[in-house]
Design a protein around this motif. Structure first.
Motif, PDB file in Angstrom:
ATOM      1  N   ALA A   7     -68.559  18.997  -4.024  1.00 33.60           N
ATOM      2  CA  ALA A   7     -68.977  19.193  -2.635  1.00 33.60           C
ATOM      3  C   ALA A   7     -70.501  19.208  -2.543  1.00 33.60           C
ATOM      4  CB  ALA A   7     -68.395  20.479  -2.077  1.00 33.60           C
ATOM      5  N   ASN A   8     -71.156  19.758  -3.540  1.00 38.08           N
ATOM      6  CA  ASN A   8     -72.618  19.812  -3.550  1.00 38.08           C
ATOM      7  C   ASN A   8     -73.236  18.447  -3.777  1.00 38.08           C
ATOM      8  OD1 ASN A   8     -72.572  22.550  -3.132  1.00 38.08           O
ATOM      9  ND2 ASN A   8     -72.654  23.034  -5.310  1.00 38.08           N
ATOM     10  N   HIS A   9     -72.513  17.571  -4.480  1.00 34.43           N
ATOM     11  CA  HIS A   9     -73.068  16.243  -4.737  1.00 34.43           C
ATOM     12  C   HIS A   9     -73.394  15.531  -3.438  1.00 34.43           C
ATOM     13  CE1 HIS A   9     -72.926  15.369  -9.042  1.00 34.43           C
ATOM     14  NE2 HIS A   9     -71.957  16.259  -9.099  1.00 34.43           N
ATOM     15  N   GLN A  10     -72.624  15.760  -2.399  1.00 27.61           N
ATOM     16  CA  GLN A  10     -72.871  15.077  -1.140  1.00 27.61           C
ATOM     17  C   GLN A  10     -74.202  15.503  -0.531  1.00 27.61           C
ATOM     18  OE1 GLN A  10     -71.332  12.580  -0.761  1.00 27.61           O
ATOM     19  NE2 GLN A  10     -69.458  12.923  -1.868  1.00 27.61           N
ATOM     20  N   GLY A  11     -74.731  16.661  -0.938  1.00 35.91           N
ATOM     21  CA  GLY A  11     -75.989  17.119  -0.383  1.00 35.91           C
ATOM     22  C   GLY A  11     -77.168  16.237  -0.746  1.00 35.91           C
ATOM     23  N   VAL A  12     -77.316  15.888  -2.026  1.00 34.48           N
ATOM     24  CA  VAL A  12     -78.488  15.132  -2.456  1.00 34.48           C
ATOM     25  C   VAL A  12     -78.145  13.899  -3.276  1.00 34.48           C
ATOM     26  CG1 VAL A  12     -80.056  17.114  -2.389  1.00 34.48           C
ATOM     27  CG2 VAL A  12     -78.842  16.568  -4.511  1.00 34.48           C
ATOM     28  N   VAL A  13     -76.923  13.778  -3.730  1.00 31.41           N
ATOM     29  CA  VAL A  13     -76.540  12.648  -4.561  1.00 31.41           C
ATOM     30  C   VAL A  13     -75.653  11.711  -3.757  1.00 31.41           C
ATOM     31  CG1 VAL A  13     -75.358  11.906  -6.661  1.00 31.41           C
ATOM     32  CG2 VAL A  13     -76.704  14.005  -6.671  1.00 31.41           C
ATOM     33  N   GLY A  14     -76.056  10.452  -3.724  1.00 31.70           N
ATOM     34  CA  GLY A  14     -75.260   9.439  -3.029  1.00 31.70           C
ATOM     35  C   GLY A  14     -74.412   8.671  -4.016  1.00 31.70           C
ATOM     36  N   ASP A  15     -74.322   7.384  -3.808  1.00 37.62           N
ATOM     37  CA  ASP A  15     -73.500   6.537  -4.661  1.00 37.62           C
ATOM     38  C   ASP A  15     -74.054   6.462  -6.075  1.00 37.62           C
ATOM     39  OD1 ASP A  15     -71.864   5.921  -2.529  1.00 37.62           O
ATOM     40  OD2 ASP A  15     -72.960   4.097  -2.017  1.00 37.62           O
ATOM     41  N   SER A  16     -73.135   6.370  -7.033  1.00 37.31           N
ATOM     42  CA  SER A  16     -73.473   6.084  -8.418  1.00 37.31           C
ATOM     43  C   SER A  16     -72.634   4.889  -8.830  1.00 37.31           C
ATOM     44  CB  SER A  16     -73.162   7.292  -9.309  1.00 37.31           C
ATOM     45  OG  SER A  16     -73.957   8.400  -8.945  1.00 37.31           O
ATOM     46  N   TYR A  17     -73.257   3.943  -9.528  1.00 41.02           N
ATOM     47  CA  TYR A  17     -72.528   2.719  -9.848  1.00 41.02           C
ATOM     48  C   TYR A  17     -73.164   1.994 -11.023  1.00 41.02           C
ATOM     49  CZ  TYR A  17     -76.358   0.882  -6.994  1.00 41.02           C
ATOM     50  OH  TYR A  17     -77.590   0.599  -6.479  1.00 41.02           O
ATOM     51  N   LEU A  18     -72.359   1.170 -11.678  1.00 43.62           N
ATOM     52  CA  LEU A  18     -72.818   0.343 -12.771  1.00 43.62           C
ATOM     53  C   LEU A  18     -73.579  -0.855 -12.212  1.00 43.62           C
ATOM     54  CD1 LEU A  18     -72.665   0.095 -15.855  1.00 43.62           C
ATOM     55  CD2 LEU A  18     -70.629  -1.329 -15.538  1.00 43.62           C
ATOM     56  N   ALA A  19     -74.736  -1.139 -12.777  1.00 48.15           N
ATOM     57  CA  ALA A  19     -75.542  -2.294 -12.370  1.00 48.15           C
ATOM     58  C   ALA A  19     -76.143  -2.908 -13.622  1.00 48.15           C
ATOM     59  CB  ALA A  19     -76.635  -1.872 -11.390  1.00 48.15           C
ATOM     60  N   GLY A  20     -75.658  -4.081 -13.990  1.00 48.44           N
ATOM     61  CA  GLY A  20     -76.142  -4.702 -15.213  1.00 48.44           C
ATOM     62  C   GLY A  20     -75.841  -3.802 -16.398  1.00 48.44           C
ATOM     63  N   ALA A  21     -76.861  -3.537 -17.193  1.00 48.49           N
ATOM     64  CA  ALA A  21     -76.684  -2.686 -18.364  1.00 48.49           C
ATOM     65  C   ALA A  21     -76.918  -1.209 -18.062  1.00 48.49           C
ATOM     66  CB  ALA A  21     -77.643  -3.132 -19.464  1.00 48.49           C
ATOM     67  N   GLY A  22     -77.159  -0.882 -16.804  1.00 45.50           N
ATOM     68  CA  GLY A  22     -77.512   0.495 -16.472  1.00 45.50           C
ATOM     69  C   GLY A  22     -76.582   1.133 -15.465  1.00 45.50           C
ATOM     70  N   TRP A  23     -76.718   2.432 -15.348  1.00 47.53           N
ATOM     71  CA  TRP A  23     -75.981   3.225 -14.375  1.00 47.53           C
ATOM     72  C   TRP A  23     -76.977   3.718 -13.335  1.00 47.53           C
ATOM     73  CZ3 TRP A  23     -71.002   3.617 -13.433  1.00 47.53           C
ATOM     74  CH2 TRP A  23     -70.545   4.625 -12.572  1.00 47.53           C
ATOM     75  N   VAL A  24     -76.705   3.431 -12.071  1.00 45.09           N
ATOM     76  CA  VAL A  24     -77.590   3.810 -10.981  1.00 45.09           C
ATOM     77  C   VAL A  24     -77.067   5.080 -10.319  1.00 45.09           C
ATOM     78  CG1 VAL A  24     -78.586   3.123  -8.760  1.00 45.09           C
ATOM     79  CG2 VAL A  24     -78.245   1.415 -10.569  1.00 45.09           C
ATOM     80  N   VAL A  25     -77.954   6.040 -10.133  1.00 45.57           N
ATOM     81  CA  VAL A  25     -77.659   7.265  -9.390  1.00 45.57           C
ATOM     82  C   VAL A  25     -78.604   7.284  -8.194  1.00 45.57           C
ATOM     83  CG1 VAL A  25     -77.670   9.791  -9.434  1.00 45.57           C
ATOM     84  CG2 VAL A  25     -76.962   8.521 -11.475  1.00 45.57           C
ATOM     85  N   ALA A  26     -78.036   7.290  -7.001  1.00 43.16           N
ATOM     86  CA  ALA A  26     -78.848   7.341  -5.790  1.00 43.16           C
ATOM     87  C   ALA A  26     -78.976   8.791  -5.334  1.00 43.16           C
ATOM     88  CB  ALA A  26     -78.210   6.504  -4.687  1.00 43.16           C
ATOM     89  N   ALA A  27     -80.173   9.162  -4.943  1.00 46.00           N
ATOM     90  CA  ALA A  27     -80.413  10.515  -4.437  1.00 46.00           C
ATOM     91  C   ALA A  27     -81.140  10.413  -3.106  1.00 46.00           C
ATOM     92  CB  ALA A  27     -81.244  11.323  -5.431  1.00 46.00           C
ATOM     93  N   HIS A  28     -81.022  11.467  -2.303  1.00 48.43           N
ATOM     94  CA  HIS A  28     -81.685  11.447  -0.999  1.00 48.43           C
ATOM     95  C   HIS A  28     -82.025  12.863  -0.569  1.00 48.43           C
ATOM     96  CE1 HIS A  28     -77.814  12.688   0.703  1.00 48.43           C
ATOM     97  NE2 HIS A  28     -77.289  11.806  -0.120  1.00 48.43           N
ATOM     98  N   GLY A  29     -82.937  12.931   0.387  1.00 45.52           N
ATOM     99  CA  GLY A  29     -83.325  14.220   0.941  1.00 45.52           C
ATOM    100  C   GLY A  29     -84.398  14.913   0.133  1.00 45.52           C
ATOM    101  N   GLU A  30     -84.426  16.234   0.275  1.00 42.20           N
ATOM    102  CA  GLU A  30     -85.432  17.065  -0.381  1.00 42.20           C
ATOM    103  C   GLU A  30     -84.871  17.619  -1.674  1.00 42.20           C
ATOM    104  OE1 GLU A  30     -87.009  20.011   2.266  1.00 42.20           O
ATOM    105  OE2 GLU A  30     -87.579  18.517   3.752  1.00 42.20           O
ATOM    106  N   LEU A  31     -85.614  17.434  -2.761  1.00 46.85           N
ATOM    107  CA  LEU A  31     -85.176  17.890  -4.077  1.00 46.85           C
ATOM    108  C   LEU A  31     -86.124  18.966  -4.584  1.00 46.85           C
ATOM    109  CD1 LEU A  31     -84.210  14.390  -5.300  1.00 46.85           C
ATOM    110  CD2 LEU A  31     -82.649  16.313  -5.049  1.00 46.85           C
ATOM    111  N   ASP A  32     -85.599  20.176  -4.649  1.00 46.83           N
ATOM    112  CA  ASP A  32     -86.351  21.318  -5.170  1.00 46.83           C
ATOM    113  C   ASP A  32     -85.398  22.178  -5.969  1.00 46.83           C
ATOM    114  OD1 ASP A  32     -84.902  22.943  -3.346  1.00 46.83           O
ATOM    115  OD2 ASP A  32     -86.464  22.727  -1.831  1.00 46.83           O
TER     116      ASP A  32
END
Length: 115
Positions: A7-32
């Motif tokens: 439930a907390n992931h929805q606060g600052v973490v968006g989609d995560s997905y495989l892209a090429g040889a890497g794993w992408v983690v999208a984040a948004h908002g204020e991070l403290d």
């Protein structure tokens, strides 16, 4: 992802997905220190499973010293690339010298394909 903190992931973490040889983690908002735990969990999980982790930082509006500390710790655990950091993050990285340590890229595509 499944687990107690989802439930907390929805606060600052968006989609995560495989892209090429890497794993992408999208984040948004204020991070403290109060909002960072879900991103820390997502990045640590990605680092455990992938040799390249890309943080899509294009929607991050604020990052403090605890956010910077997390990025520097992750940098030592895996190949971490930061994609599309906004003006506030670029200023944070420049003022602290982290821009000479972290791998910064203008887009996710550049980060995944970058060297």
């Amino acid at each position: 992802m499944t687990g107690a903190g989802d439930a907390n992931h929805q606060g600052v973490v968006g989609d995560s997905y495989l892209a090429g040889a890497g794993w992408v983690v999208a984040a948004h908002g204020e991070l403290d220190q109060d909002t960072l735990a879900p991103l820390q969990d997502a990045l640590a999980s990605a680092a455990d499973q992938h040799g390249l982790v890309v943080l899509d930082a294009g929607s991050i509006t604020f990052g403090d010293s605890s956010f910077l500390n997390l990025l520097l710790r992750m940098h030592h655990l895996t190949t971490l690339r930061i994609a599309a950091p906004g003006e506030q993050l670029r200023r944070l990285f420049a003022l602290t010298g982290a821009d000479t340590v972290l791998s910064l890229h203008p887009s996710v595509e550049d980060a995944v394909g970058g060297s």
